[in-house]
Design a protein around this motif. Structure first.
Motif, PDB file in Angstrom:
ATOM      1  N   MET A   1       0.833  -1.182   0.000  1.00 41.17           N
ATOM      2  CA  MET A   1       0.000   0.000   0.000  1.00 41.17           C
ATOM      3  C   MET A   1       0.869   1.233   0.000  1.00 41.17           C
ATOM      4  O   MET A   1       1.273   1.725  -1.031  1.00 41.17           O
ATOM      5  N   ALA A   3       3.916   1.654   0.572  1.00 40.67           N
ATOM      6  CA  ALA A   3       5.239   1.541  -0.027  1.00 40.67           C
ATOM      7  C   ALA A   3       5.151   1.440  -1.543  1.00 40.67           C
ATOM      8  O   ALA A   3       6.147   1.330  -2.218  1.00 40.67           O
ATOM      9  N   HIS A 125      -1.578   9.233  -5.179  1.00 39.81           N
ATOM     10  CA  HIS A 125      -1.685   9.286  -3.708  1.00 39.81           C
ATOM     11  C   HIS A 125      -2.248  10.639  -3.281  1.00 39.81           C
ATOM     12  O   HIS A 125      -2.167  11.618  -4.029  1.00 39.81           O
ATOM     13  N   SER A 127      -1.089  12.503  -1.137  1.00 36.83           N
ATOM     14  CA  SER A 127      -0.009  13.470  -0.880  1.00 36.83           C
ATOM     15  C   SER A 127       0.083  14.506  -2.005  1.00 36.83           C
ATOM     16  O   SER A 127       0.627  15.592  -1.807  1.00 36.83           O
ATOM     17  N   GLU A 130      -0.751  17.946  -0.943  1.00 33.81           N
ATOM     18  CA  GLU A 130      -0.129  18.546   0.250  1.00 33.81           C
ATOM     19  C   GLU A 130       0.186  20.028   0.071  1.00 33.81           C
ATOM     20  O   GLU A 130      -0.188  20.855   0.908  1.00 33.81           O
ATOM     21  N   ARG A 149      -3.531   3.555  -9.374  1.00 38.59           N
ATOM     22  CA  ARG A 149      -2.204   3.009  -9.708  1.00 38.59           C
ATOM     23  C   ARG A 149      -2.350   1.782 -10.588  1.00 38.59           C
ATOM     24  O   ARG A 149      -3.218   0.951 -10.332  1.00 38.59           O
ATOM     25  N   GLU A 165      -5.099  11.370   3.871  1.00 40.18           N
ATOM     26  CA  GLU A 165      -3.853  12.038   4.215  1.00 40.18           C
ATOM     27  C   GLU A 165      -4.156  12.901   5.443  1.00 40.18           C
ATOM     28  O   GLU A 165      -5.267  13.449   5.548  1.00 40.18           O
ATOM     29  N   PHE A 259      10.423   7.914   2.295  1.00 41.96           N
ATOM     30  CA  PHE A 259       9.555   8.571   1.316  1.00 41.96           C
ATOM     31  C   PHE A 259      10.301   9.829   0.880  1.00 41.96           C
ATOM     32  O   PHE A 259      10.954  10.465   1.709  1.00 41.96           O
ATOM     33  N   PHE A 261       9.333  12.678   0.437  1.00 43.86           N
ATOM     34  CA  PHE A 261       8.785  13.939   0.948  1.00 43.86           C
ATOM     35  C   PHE A 261       8.763  14.019   2.470  1.00 43.86           C
ATOM     36  O   PHE A 261       8.148  14.920   3.039  1.00 43.86           O
ATOM     37  N   THR A 262       9.413  13.067   3.136  1.00 47.19           N
ATOM     38  CA  THR A 262       9.505  13.142   4.602  1.00 47.19           C
ATOM     39  C   THR A 262      10.866  12.625   5.066  1.00 47.19           C
ATOM     40  O   THR A 262      11.460  11.754   4.439  1.00 47.19           O
ATOM     41  N   CYS A 282       4.271   7.522   7.040  1.00 47.73           N
ATOM     42  CA  CYS A 282       4.218   8.848   7.656  1.00 47.73           C
ATOM     43  C   CYS A 282       5.626   9.391   7.872  1.00 47.73           C
ATOM     44  O   CYS A 282       6.605   8.670   7.683  1.00 47.73           O
ATOM     45  N   GLY A 283       5.704  10.642   8.314  1.00 46.57           N
ATOM     46  CA  GLY A 283       7.015  11.201   8.616  1.00 46.57           C
ATOM     47  C   GLY A 283       6.943  12.692   8.891  1.00 46.57           C
ATOM     48  O   GLY A 283       5.860  13.287   8.904  1.00 46.57           O
ATOM     49  N   ALA A 302       3.122  14.388   8.710  1.00 45.25           N
ATOM     50  CA  ALA A 302       2.041  13.981   7.807  1.00 45.25           C
ATOM     51  C   ALA A 302       1.977  12.468   7.766  1.00 45.25           C
ATOM     52  O   ALA A 302       2.954  11.779   8.069  1.00 45.25           O
ATOM     53  N   PHE A 303       0.793  11.954   7.425  1.00 48.69           N
ATOM     54  CA  PHE A 303       0.658  10.517   7.224  1.00 48.69           C
ATOM     55  C   PHE A 303      -0.288  10.255   6.062  1.00 48.69           C
ATOM     56  O   PHE A 303      -1.070  11.138   5.662  1.00 48.69           O
ATOM     57  N   GLY A 304      -0.232   9.045   5.509  1.00 54.35           N
ATOM     58  CA  GLY A 304      -1.170   8.640   4.472  1.00 54.35           C
ATOM     59  C   GLY A 304      -1.556   7.194   4.712  1.00 54.35           C
ATOM     60  O   GLY A 304      -0.681   6.339   4.888  1.00 54.35           O
TER      61      GLY A 304
HETATM   62  N1  DAH Z   1       1.795   8.914  -0.093  1.00 56.41           N
HETATM   63  C1  DAH Z   1       2.400   7.721   0.455  1.00 56.41           C
HETATM   64  C2  DAH Z   1       1.990   6.511  -0.402  1.00 56.41           C
HETATM   65  O1  DAH Z   1       0.926   6.507  -0.958  1.00 56.41           O
HETATM   66  C3  DAH Z   1       1.992   7.530   1.900  1.00 56.41           C
HETATM   67  C4  DAH Z   1       2.565   8.574   2.803  1.00 56.41           C
HETATM   68  C5  DAH Z   1       3.781   8.397   3.384  1.00 56.41           C
HETATM   69  C6  DAH Z   1       1.868   9.772   3.038  1.00 56.41           C
HETATM   70  C7  DAH Z   1       4.345   9.334   4.213  1.00 56.41           C
HETATM   71  C8  DAH Z   1       2.420  10.734   3.878  1.00 56.41           C
HETATM   72  C9  DAH Z   1       3.659  10.501   4.466  1.00 56.41           C
HETATM   73  O2  DAH Z   1       1.831  11.900   4.155  1.00 56.41           O
HETATM   74  O3  DAH Z   1       4.146  11.468   5.285  1.00 56.41           O
HETATM   75  O4  DAH Z   1       2.735   5.567  -0.512  1.00 56.41           O
END
Ligand code: DAH
Length: 438
Positions: A1, A3, A125, A127, A130, A149, A165, A259, A261-262, A282-283, A302-304
């Motif tokens: 997912m 990753a 995603h 993100s 963001e 995807r 998100e 990731f 972006f984190t 997340c990160g 942030a997380f997703g």
């Molecule tokens: N966008 C990432 C994905 O779909 C998931 C994700 C990871 C979102 C880290 C985030 C984050 O906001 O900080 O694989």
């Protein structure tokens, strides 16, 4: 997912690009989506099966499992602004560049993502939103949406799924530090009283570093706040459902991740029915992202998370296609605000059909095959497995054999009907990829 975008680049990438040129040589001058026309080009690869799913917004139905889960997460983060309904077409800049994805990231390839043309794509995603969300000045926000995807076909992968998100922004000075210290103490106190066992990793490590732009003390406090906030979410979602028979605590495990972006970045897994399940990524948000959004003197986490993945676990839904079912036997089982166990209403026999063929020079990527099958057979396909992949030692010709399992979720499928659909798959395989059936 989560990753998914971290997949490694396949050596077949070059061949795949060539195939696309061949495959869409008869492409229409434009494609229309949500009332807008997009001129096509060599990157255009959206299929009608995918376009048909756009706008269904399953997560907005309060008595659909995805809607129930969406409401649960939103009510957990009750002081966050929860956004829905953003259109799925974004630019590659929003989906990738704004989030510091390198130019050669495999997620950008036409084999991995759906493009309307080279400047418009379906977001892969949440993100992707963001920068615009931070730019609007949101400090605590959730955003839910459908994401797209190109991927393998099996019981837990579908080319359209839903993500949520979430992010929280803090002031980077003394004020932010005080807010973090207070909030961390409150959350840690709550978690200490709860039945939860957490396997943690250091907030920051040489392989998962803080950012040079950040005050190291503040960065650690933000990472800690992220972990506490998400452990608390895991408890809300799984606390009543994942404990063992003897009322064992919920087990949550943190893993270092990457990731673009984190940093630092993590993945969260939950132990459920004897297995560790990946729940979210997340990160601590890369400062460049906040800079692009013109948010000064701030630091954010942030997380997703993937809604289907979690809903399949919580509602015991065995197949991801069920989320798209309009059968009342599925939909009538769920009630807004309640987690219930899905009761399978019927079981239809699987109907396996093999197709083996010699490849043309352009080759054939698994995802191209899966999209072709999806486009021809729709939701009648349950899974596709590559059962043979072979290159003749003398002639150097390559052949592949795929086994397709045709099985309807809602009705019994006759062998004649499966044969008919299979014949259509073979015809379009010959037509689009010039293969020679063996
Ligand atoms: N966008 C990432 C994905 O779909 C998931 C994700 C990871 C979102 C880290 C985030 C984050 O906001 O900080 O694989």
């Amino acid at each position: 997912m989560t990753a998914g975008l971290a997949r490694t680049r396949s050596s077949l990438h070059f061949l795949r690009t060539v195939q696309y040129r061949r495959c869409y040589s008869t492409r229409p001058p434009s494609v229309s989506l949500l009332g807008k026309e997009y001129p096509t080009d060599k990157t255009t690869n959206i299929t009608s099966a995918i376009a048909d799913k756009v706008g269904r917004n399953l997560y907005m139905n309060p008595s659909h499992p995805l809607g129930i889960l969406h409401a649960l997460v939103s009510s957990h983060f009750r002081d966050f602004n929860s956004m829905v309904g953003l259109p799925p077409v974004v630019t590659p800049a929003q989906n990738f560049d704004d989030l510091s994805f390198p130019p050669d990231h495999p997620g950008r390839a036409v084999t991995d993502s759906y493009y309307l043309n080279d400047s418009a794509m379906l977001r892969t995603h949440t993100s992707a939103h963001e920068v615009e969300t931070f730019a609007r000045g949101e400090r605590r926000w959730l955003l839910s949406a459908d994401v797209y995807r190109r991927d393998e076909i099996d019981a837990s992968h579908y080319p359209v799924f839903h993500q949520m998100e979430g992010a929280r922004v803090f002031a980077s000075g003394a004020e932010g530090r005080a807010e973090l210290e207070a909030d961390n103490a409150r959350l840690a106190g709550e978690l200490a009283r709860a039945r939860i066992a957490i396997e943690d990793v250091p907030h920051v490590s040489p392989t998962n570093p803080a950012q040079a732009a950040h005050d190291p003390v503040l960065a650690e406090l933000v990472a800690q706040n992220l972990k506490l906030s998400l452990n608390s979410l895991m408890l809300s979602l799984f606390g009543d459902h994942a404990g063992g028979e003897a009322g064992e605590p919920l087990r949550v495990r943190w893993i270092e991740a990457f990731f673009p972006f984190t940093t630092p970045s993590y993945e969260v897994e939950v132990f459920f029915r004897g297995k560790w399940l990946e729940i979210l990524g997340c990160g601590v948000v890369q400062q460049q992202t906040l800079d692009r959004a013109n948010v000064p003197n701030s630091i954010s986490w942030a997380f997703g998370l993937g809604l289907e993945r979690i809903a399949m676990i919580l509602f015991s839904i065995p197949d991801i296609r069920l989320f798209w079912s309009q059968d009342p036997r599925f939909l009538s089982q769920f009630t807004a605000g309640q987690i219930s166990t899905f009761k399978p209403y019927s079981k239809y026999p699987a109907c396996y059909k093999d197709v083996s063929f010699w490849l043309s020079e352009a080759g054939l990527h698994d995802n191209d095959f899966c999209d072709l099958v999806r486009d021809t057979a729709g939701d009648l396909v349950q899974d596709v497995v590559l059962i043979d992949d072979f290159t003749h030692p003398k002639t150097k010709r390559s052949s592949k054999c795929y086994r397709i399992n045709y099985c309807s979720m809602d009705r019994s499928l006759s062998n004649e009907e499966a044969n008919e659909v299979h014949a259509q798959v073979i015809a379009s395989l010959k037509d689009k990829f010039g293969v020679e059936i063996r």
